[in-house]
Design a protein around this motif. Structure first.
Motif, PDB file in Angstrom:
ATOM      1  N   PHE A 260       0.845  -1.197   0.000  1.00 50.23           N
ATOM      2  CA  PHE A 260       0.000   0.000   0.000  1.00 50.23           C
ATOM      3  C   PHE A 260       0.878   1.244   0.000  1.00 50.23           C
ATOM      4  O   PHE A 260       1.761   1.401   0.838  1.00 50.23           O
ATOM      5  N   HIS A 261       0.591   2.122  -0.953  1.00 50.74           N
ATOM      6  CA  HIS A 261       1.275   3.417  -1.045  1.00 50.74           C
ATOM      7  C   HIS A 261       0.272   4.490  -0.608  1.00 50.74           C
ATOM      8  O   HIS A 261      -0.694   4.780  -1.314  1.00 50.74           O
ATOM      9  N   LEU A 262       0.509   5.077   0.561  1.00 51.54           N
ATOM     10  CA  LEU A 262      -0.393   6.092   1.105  1.00 51.54           C
ATOM     11  C   LEU A 262       0.237   7.464   0.951  1.00 51.54           C
ATOM     12  O   LEU A 262       1.432   7.644   1.241  1.00 51.54           O
ATOM     13  N   VAL A 263      -0.568   8.428   0.510  1.00 48.96           N
ATOM     14  CA  VAL A 263      -0.118   9.816   0.422  1.00 48.96           C
ATOM     15  C   VAL A 263      -1.097  10.667   1.206  1.00 48.96           C
ATOM     16  O   VAL A 263      -2.313  10.589   0.994  1.00 48.96           O
ATOM     17  N   ASN A 341      -7.078  15.287  -3.782  1.00 47.85           N
ATOM     18  CA  ASN A 341      -8.178  14.843  -4.637  1.00 47.85           C
ATOM     19  C   ASN A 341      -7.747  14.735  -6.098  1.00 47.85           C
ATOM     20  O   ASN A 341      -8.218  13.871  -6.832  1.00 47.85           O
ATOM     21  N   HIS A 342      -6.856  15.623  -6.528  1.00 49.84           N
ATOM     22  CA  HIS A 342      -6.420  15.643  -7.926  1.00 49.84           C
ATOM     23  C   HIS A 342      -5.131  14.851  -8.166  1.00 49.84           C
ATOM     24  O   HIS A 342      -4.699  14.724  -9.312  1.00 49.84           O
ATOM     25  N   LEU A 343      -4.567  14.282  -7.094  1.00 52.96           N
ATOM     26  CA  LEU A 343      -3.303  13.566  -7.238  1.00 52.96           C
ATOM     27  C   LEU A 343      -3.461  12.300  -8.082  1.00 52.96           C
ATOM     28  O   LEU A 343      -2.485  11.794  -8.638  1.00 52.96           O
ATOM     29  N   GLU A 349       3.813   9.882 -12.004  1.00 50.99           N
ATOM     30  CA  GLU A 349       4.907  10.707 -11.493  1.00 50.99           C
ATOM     31  C   GLU A 349       5.123  10.472  -9.998  1.00 50.99           C
ATOM     32  O   GLU A 349       6.242  10.617  -9.501  1.00 50.99           O
ATOM     33  N   VAL A 350       4.045  10.118  -9.292  1.00 49.42           N
ATOM     34  CA  VAL A 350       4.179   9.816  -7.865  1.00 49.42           C
ATOM     35  C   VAL A 350       4.922   8.501  -7.676  1.00 49.42           C
ATOM     36  O   VAL A 350       5.747   8.358  -6.766  1.00 49.42           O
TER      37      VAL A 350
END
Length: 534
Positions: A260-263, A341-343, A349-350
């Motif tokens: 899981f990749h959480l931002v 919300n827009h990520l 790129e993330v």
């Protein structure tokens, strides 16, 4: 023999044919039968009336109708008709503030009802003598009402005015309800705020947690391993994100292969790291980043951040006074300009090392193994999503402004919509087709909000137009945050989405669906109990 002269011949006797006599006899018989039938007509009809079918009897019994009420001379029916008319006049009298007349009508209605009640108790019909006074007094009041112009035309006009007033009142109440519901949905519960504060303090106070996170080198290797199952969640809600991770882990056949990749944002970064470091999730690897560390997310590159610098945009979303005041409050929610919300439009790129990810919103619950999603063939498309066009509401023309030439020329109004919340993204195709550049183009064209008004789905529909592969509907079940969903559909669903204002962690959440979310929250956890999270 001599024949007589013509004048002296005996006249010839003419015979009447037998057919004539037979006809006369037939007519006489028919006339006799007709007379007999007319004499028997009334008794027959009466017997037919008296011998009603059992179904007819049951119907009359259900309506509480007696034979006496069906009689043309029924006093009971006359009184009931008077009472019905008097009740209508009573409403108008009260509306006209004629309280004295309204009182007289009410008193007479009660008297008539007492008469009917007494007759029903003794099971005998009302007689003319005992009801004469009540009928006469009520008739006088009804005549008086007509003299006061309480006629049907006046009644209709008053009722129309009343209906119009009620409709305006209902419209106002609905508007307030929508406004307060939106505020309640945006409100951070005190318990969640408390949890964030406590976890932040725990992170900076507990050196062991920070050391444990740094020493987990095996987790760092998994973050770029494309043979594993990579999921991403962008959220500032710790408990909601924890439910997504926990439900995915418990329903996964190979949780040790799940990453899981959480931002999150700067405010919740320490709390999020503390929570996912102090709690284990069945072998699932969890990595937490903060959006402020992405230096490439700046106003020169991101149209949304550029729009936030515009004074008109700031007024529209934050002051509540700019632009069209008739725009519903939900369209003016500042969260729709949130970079979290827009990520979703910057995922390649993330995570530059990844080839395929499954994007999950923080208001979902996973109840099936999601590993088959990573072996799905998207047929050269970028986005795998469940379509939502079973009803006309979810077609493109419901989200976009087709009076604008740019929209009208490039997009089919009847194209099928789809949902964010559970999406499979092929990042290799995404980079080759420069999907983020397509998103930038449409976002810049909508600086004046003439192409669409609400959220990230409309620009998503434009960005991924012709690049979306429809998935089986059972992968993503929507509507648990605002409507009723078929229990069988819920049972078969892999991902349940609480989209809508009634989130399961809020008091306004739909009670019948909360258990689906609650079972993945450990309410016995000391921090949750301390902050009264329930």
């Amino acid at each position: 023999m001599r024949r007589r002269g013509t004048d002296f011949r005996r006249p010839v006797r003419r015979r009447i044919p037998n057919v004539f006599w037979l006809t006369i006899c037939g007519l006489v018989i028919l006339l006799f039968i007709l007379v007999l039938s007319r004499e028997n007509q009334h008794p027959t009809s009466r017997s037919a009336y008296n011998k009603r079918s059992p179904r007819h009897e049951k119907f009359l019994e259900g309506l509480n109708i007696t034979d006496e009420m069906l009689s043309p001379d029924s006093v009971t029916r006359q009184l009931n008709d008077q009472i019905s008319l008097a009740k209508s006049f009573l409403v108008i009298a009260k509306e006209s503030n004629n309280l004295q007349f309204a009182w007289e009508l009410s008193a007479q209605i009660r008297n008539s009802q007492i008469l009917l009640s007494n007759a029903a108790l003794r099971r005998t019909p009302l007689t003319i003598s005992e009801s004469e006074t009540a009928v006469r007094d009520m008739a006088l009041l009804l005549f008086q009402a007509q003299q006061l112009h309480y006629d049907s035309a006046t009644m209709i006009m008053r009722l129309k005015a009343k209906i119009q007033g009620l409709e305006e009142q209902m419209s106002s109440i609905n508007e307030k309800s929508a406004k307060y519901g939106q505020i309640a949905a945006e409100e951070v519960p005190k318990s969640l705020y408390c949890l964030g504060v406590r976890l932040t303090g725990e992170w900076f106070r507990n050196a062991y947690l920070q050391r444990k996170l740094k020493e987990n080198r095996q987790a760092a290797l998994k973050l770029k391993d494309n043979s594993l199952y990579h999921f991403c969640v962008f959220s500032d809600n710790i408990v909601a994100t924890s439910v997504v991770v926990n439900s995915t882990s418990l329903n996964s056949k190979n949780p040790d292969k799940v990453v899981f990749h959480l931002v999150t944002d700067e405010v919740n970064y320490a709390a999020m790291k503390a929570w996912f470091t102090m709690n284990s999730f069945g072998g699932v690897t969890v990595d937490v980043q903060k959006i402020e560390d992405f230096s490439w997310l700046n106003a020169s590159y991101v149209p949304v951040l550029k729009q936030l610098q515009d004074s008109e945009t700031q007024s529209y979303y934050f002051s509540g006074s700019g632009g069209d005041n008739r725009t519903p409050i939900k369209f003016r929610n500042p969260k729709y300009l949130s970079m979290l919300n827009h990520l979703r439009f910057y995922i390649p790129e993330v995570f530059p090392a990844l080839k395929k990810v499954v994007f999950l919103d923080d208001d979902v619950v996973v109840q099936k193994d999601l590993s088959p999603l990573f072996s799905l063939n998207l047929n050269g498309n970028v986005n795998g999503a469940v379509e939502t066009c079973m009803e006309t509401f979810h077609r493109y023309h419901k989200y976009l402004n087709y009076s604008h030439p740019l929209i009208r020329e490039h997009f089919d109004p009847d194209a099928c919509g789809w949902a964010f919340g559970m999406n499979v993204f092929d990042l290799v195709e995404w980079r080759q087709r420069n999907v983020t550049g397509i998103y930038h183009y449409w976002q810049e064209k909508n600086v004046d909000r003439t192409l669409w008004k609400l959220g990230t789905l409309p620009p998503g529909l434009l960005t991924f137009y012709g690049l979306t592969e429809p998935l089986n509907p059972s992968w993503h079940v929507l509507g648990l945050g605002y409507t009723n969903v078929d229990p069988q559909v819920i049972e078969k669903g892999a991902v349940l989405h609480f989209n809508g204002n009634s989130k399961p962690w809020l008091k306004i959440g739909m009670e019948k669906y909360k258990p689906l979310w609650d079972k993945y929250v450990d309410y016995s956890h000391p921090l949750l109990q301390h902050c009264n999270v329930h």
